[in-house]
Design a protein around this motif. Structure first.
Motif, short mmCIF file in Angstrom:
data_model
loop_
_atom_site.label_atom_id
_atom_site.label_comp_id
_atom_site.label_asym_id
_atom_site.label_seq_id
_atom_site.Cartn_x
_atom_site.Cartn_y
_atom_site.Cartn_z
N PHE A 8 0.80 -1.23 0.00
CA PHE A 8 0.00 0.00 0.00
C PHE A 8 0.83 1.28 0.00
O PHE A 8 0.27 2.37 -0.09
CB PHE A 8 -0.96 0.00 1.20
N HIS A 9 2.13 1.16 0.10
CA HIS A 9 2.98 2.35 0.02
C HIS A 9 2.99 2.87 -1.43
O HIS A 9 2.82 2.09 -2.37
CB HIS A 9 4.40 2.05 0.49
N PRO A 10 3.16 4.17 -1.60
CA PRO A 10 3.13 4.75 -2.95
C PRO A 10 4.07 4.04 -3.92
O PRO A 10 5.23 3.78 -3.61
CB PRO A 10 3.58 6.20 -2.71
N ASN A 11 3.54 3.72 -5.09
CA ASN A 11 4.32 3.01 -6.11
C ASN A 11 3.87 3.44 -7.51
O ASN A 11 3.91 2.66 -8.44
CB ASN A 11 4.17 1.50 -5.93
N TRP A 12 3.40 4.67 -7.62
CA TRP A 12 2.85 5.17 -8.89
C TRP A 12 3.86 6.07 -9.59
O TRP A 12 4.88 6.45 -9.02
CB TRP A 12 1.56 5.96 -8.61
N GLY A 13 3.55 6.41 -10.85
CA GLY A 13 4.32 7.41 -11.57
C GLY A 13 5.12 6.93 -12.76
O GLY A 13 5.49 7.72 -13.62
N GLN A 14 5.39 5.63 -12.82
CA GLN A 14 6.26 5.13 -13.87
C GLN A 14 5.66 5.33 -15.26
O GLN A 14 6.36 5.75 -16.19
CB GLN A 14 6.57 3.65 -13.65
N ASP A 15 4.38 5.03 -15.42
CA ASP A 15 3.74 5.19 -16.73
C ASP A 15 3.77 6.64 -17.19
O ASP A 15 4.05 6.93 -18.37
CB ASP A 15 2.30 4.69 -16.69
N ARG A 16 3.49 7.55 -16.26
CA ARG A 16 3.53 8.98 -16.59
C ARG A 16 4.94 9.40 -16.99
O ARG A 16 5.13 10.17 -17.94
CB ARG A 16 3.02 9.79 -15.40
N ALA A 17 5.93 8.90 -16.28
CA ALA A 17 7.33 9.24 -16.58
C ALA A 17 7.72 8.73 -17.98
O ALA A 17 8.42 9.41 -18.73
CB ALA A 17 8.26 8.64 -15.52
N LYS A 18 7.26 7.54 -18.32
CA LYS A 18 7.53 7.00 -19.66
C LYS A 18 6.92 7.89 -20.74
O LYS A 18 7.52 8.11 -21.79
CB LYS A 18 6.99 5.57 -19.77
N SER A 19 5.71 8.35 -20.49
CA SER A 19 5.01 9.21 -21.46
C SER A 19 5.78 10.51 -21.67
O SER A 19 5.95 10.97 -22.80
CB SER A 19 3.59 9.50 -20.97
N VAL A 20 6.24 11.12 -20.57
CA VAL A 20 7.00 12.38 -20.67
C VAL A 20 8.34 12.12 -21.35
O VAL A 20 8.81 12.95 -22.15
CB VAL A 20 7.19 13.01 -19.29
#
Length: 207
Positions: free
Chosen positions: A189-201
Motif C-alpha cells: 500500500f505504500h506509494p508506487n505510482w508514476g512510472q507510466d507517466r514518466a515513460k510518457s514524458v
C-alpha cells in the motif's frame, strides 16, 4: 505463566485480525478507485483512516484520490471541495509522518491541480510553494523516483511557461525511469505510482 501466554496469544490474534481488516479495507478502496468510483473510494479511505489514526497511508490516499480526480474538473465548487479535503488530509498525514517526501510530492500535486484549473489566480501564490516542496523532498529522498520525476516535470512546466528550453530536464526524467525500475515500496500500500507517466514524458522528450 499460562495466563501470560494466553494474554500474549490473544493480543497477537487481535492484532492479526485488525491487520486483516486493514488489508481488506485498503484492497477494497484501491479497487473502487481503479474503477473510477471516486466518492466511494474516498469515503472508504476516510473510514480506514478513522480506525488507523497513527498510519499516514489511508490519509494519503484520501488526498490522492481527491487530487487526481480534480485534474480537468471544470466545476469550481466541486474542485474546491475535493482539493479542500485533499489539503485537510495531507496536513493530518504530515503530522503523523513528518518529513515524508511522498506526502510533500502529493501536496505539490494538489497545488498543481489548482494552478491547472486557474493559473492566473493560483499560479503566483502556489508556484513558489511547489518549488520549496520539491526542493525539500529532493533533500530528503534524492533517489525516490516520484520525487525526481515530480520535480523534473514541474521544472519543465515552469520552463515551458516562461518560454525556456525544457530539454535540460529530460535527463532527470530518464533518471527517474531508472529509479522506478528498481524501486521497492515498503508494503503493498505504500506509494508506487508514476512510472507510466514518466515513460510518457520521456517519449515527449524524444519527439
Amino acid at each position: 505463566m499460562k495466563k501470560s501466554i494466553l494474554l500474549v496469544l490473544l493480543l497477537t490474534i487481535t492484532g492479526i485480525k485488525a491487520q486483516d481488516q486493514y488489508t481488506r479495507g485498503m484492497e477494497k478502496a484501491m479497487k473502487l478507485w481503479s474503477e473510477q468510483k471516486i466518492v466511494d473510494a474516498s469515503n472508504l479511505f476516510e473510514r480506514i483512516a478513522t480506525a488507523e489514526m497513527d498510519n499516514w497511508l489511508p490519509y494519503y490516499y484520501v488526498a490522492m484520490v481527491n487530487t487526481t480526480a480534480s485534474f480537468g474538473e471544470q466545476d469550481e465548487q466541486k474542485l474546491s471541495l475535493q482539493l479542500g479535503k485533499a489539503k485537510e488530509y495531507i496536513d493530518i498525514a504530515k503530522n503523523i509522518s513528518p518529513n515524508n517526501p511522498e506526502i510533500l510530492v502529493l501536496e505539490a500535486m494538489t497545488n498543481t491541480a489548482w494552478i491547472a484549473f486557474d493559473g492566473a489566480t493560483y499560479g503566483m501564490t502556489l508556484s513558489g510553494k511547489n518549488v520549496k516542496l520539491y526542493q525539500e523532498a529532493a533533500e530528503l529522498a534524492p533517489d525516490n523516483p516520484r520525487v525526481v520525476f515530480g520535480k523534473a516535470e514541474w521544472d519543465m512546466g515552469a520552463a515551458r511557461y516562461f518560454g525556456k528550453d525544457t530539454a535540460p530536464y529530460c535527463k532527470d526524467i530518464e533518471r527517474s525511469l531508472e529509479l522506478f525500475a528498481t524501486f521497492k515500496p515498503e508494503s503493498d500500500f505504500h506509494p508506487n505510482w508514476g512510472q507510466d507517466r514518466a515513460k510518457s514524458v520521456a517519449e515527449q522528450c524524444k519527439s
